[in-house]
Design a protein around this motif. Structure first.
Motif, PDB file in Angstrom:
ATOM      1  N   ILE A 233       0.780  -1.128   0.181  1.00 12.42           N
ATOM      2  CA  ILE A 233      -0.029  -0.057   0.042  1.00 12.42           C
ATOM      3  C   ILE A 233       0.787   1.301   0.138  1.00 12.42           C
ATOM      4  N   ALA A 234       1.863   1.276   0.800  1.00 16.11           N
ATOM      5  CA  ALA A 234       2.837   2.595   1.124  1.00 16.11           C
ATOM      6  C   ALA A 234       4.227   1.803   1.388  1.00 16.11           C
ATOM      7  N   THR A 235       5.077   2.810   1.170  1.00 19.76           N
ATOM      8  CA  THR A 235       6.638   2.384   1.524  1.00 19.76           C
ATOM      9  C   THR A 235       7.138   3.651   2.489  1.00 19.76           C
ATOM     10  N   ASN A 236       8.238   3.309   2.751  1.00 19.11           N
ATOM     11  CA  ASN A 236       9.174   4.284   3.648  1.00 19.11           C
ATOM     12  C   ASN A 236       8.381   4.927   4.888  1.00 19.11           C
ATOM     13  N   LEU A 237       7.740   4.129   5.617  1.00 18.08           N
ATOM     14  CA  LEU A 237       7.052   4.417   6.842  1.00 18.08           C
ATOM     15  C   LEU A 237       7.883   3.981   8.138  1.00 18.08           C
ATOM     16  N   ASN A 238       7.578   4.755   9.000  1.00 16.25           N
ATOM     17  CA  ASN A 238       8.596   4.406  10.228  1.00 16.25           C
ATOM     18  C   ASN A 238       7.474   4.017  11.620  1.00 16.25           C
ATOM     19  N   ALA A 239       7.698   3.069  12.150  1.00 18.56           N
ATOM     20  CA  ALA A 239       6.992   2.733  13.487  1.00 18.56           C
ATOM     21  C   ALA A 239       5.491   2.672  13.341  1.00 18.56           C
ATOM     22  N   MET A 240       4.986   1.947  12.196  1.00 12.75           N
ATOM     23  CA  MET A 240       3.420   2.085  12.127  1.00 12.75           C
ATOM     24  C   MET A 240       2.892   1.022  13.383  1.00 12.75           C
TER      25      MET A 240
END
Length: 186
Positions: free
Chosen positions: A80-87
């Motif tokens: 769905i999305a990339t480069n996310l931190n601490a979901m």
């Protein structure tokens, strides 16, 4: 191993289906592996992301940078999305009425108020939910931990409830302090 212990240790690796009927005295669960590569899984959300009337599985990991979903019934993995931190948490709700829910996502999480970005974003598909979605930051509240869509006044309109984990003056080990719950219009 009890079913609850198994679920807590392998939340993202296994999907259970119920075998049996309510009239039977025992219900058995059958495991279906959907992914063995997703590490440090934190939350699953069930929602139909492709308008086929089948529940798909969205998986969050606190340590991996990709938000992913698994398409029912083949469990094909989609990013769905990339480069996310601490979901840390997600909630699905169809804001625009097109049959595919938007996703509210809490990320940038830390238990310390001073170290937590507490980003709240809304992710929207661009016509094909199997392709990357757009992400738009809508709020920041340190230690944002739980998001839920709710019709709080019975009007039929939902707002996003944002519940941070701890308040600004909380410290380990007990983290005592009041935190504030926020409402964000859809």
């Amino acid at each position: 191993m009890s079913c609850s212990a198994f679920l807590s240790t392998a939340m993202f690796a296994v999907l259970f289906s119920v075998v049996g009927t309510a009239a039977e005295s025992q219900i058995d669960f059958v495991a279906h592996t959907i992914d063995t590569e997703l590490t440090r899984g934190y939350q699953t959300v069930v929602a139909d992301l492709n308008r086929d009337d089948r529940p798909d599985v969205i998986a969050l990991s606190t340590r991996l940078p990709d938000l992913v979903w698994y398409e029912n019934p083949t469990w094909q993995r989609h990013v769905i999305a990339t480069n996310l931190n601490a979901m840390i948490n997600a909630a699905a709700y169809d804001i625009d009425g097109d049959g595919i829910p938007e996703l509210a996502l809490a990320h940038g999480f830390a238990t310390s108020h001073d170290e937590s970005l507490g980003i709240v974003s809304v992710l929207t598909h661009q016509g094909d939910s199997r392709q990357l979605w757009t992400i738009r930051e809508i709020d920041r509240a340190p230690t944002t931990h739980r998001l839920r869509w709710a019709d709080i006044n019975g009007s039929g309109s939902k707002v996003l409830v944002n519940a941070p984990l701890v308040g600004a003056k909380s410290t380990p080990p007990n983290y005592y302090d009041q935190s504030v719950t926020f409402l964000v219009p859809a």
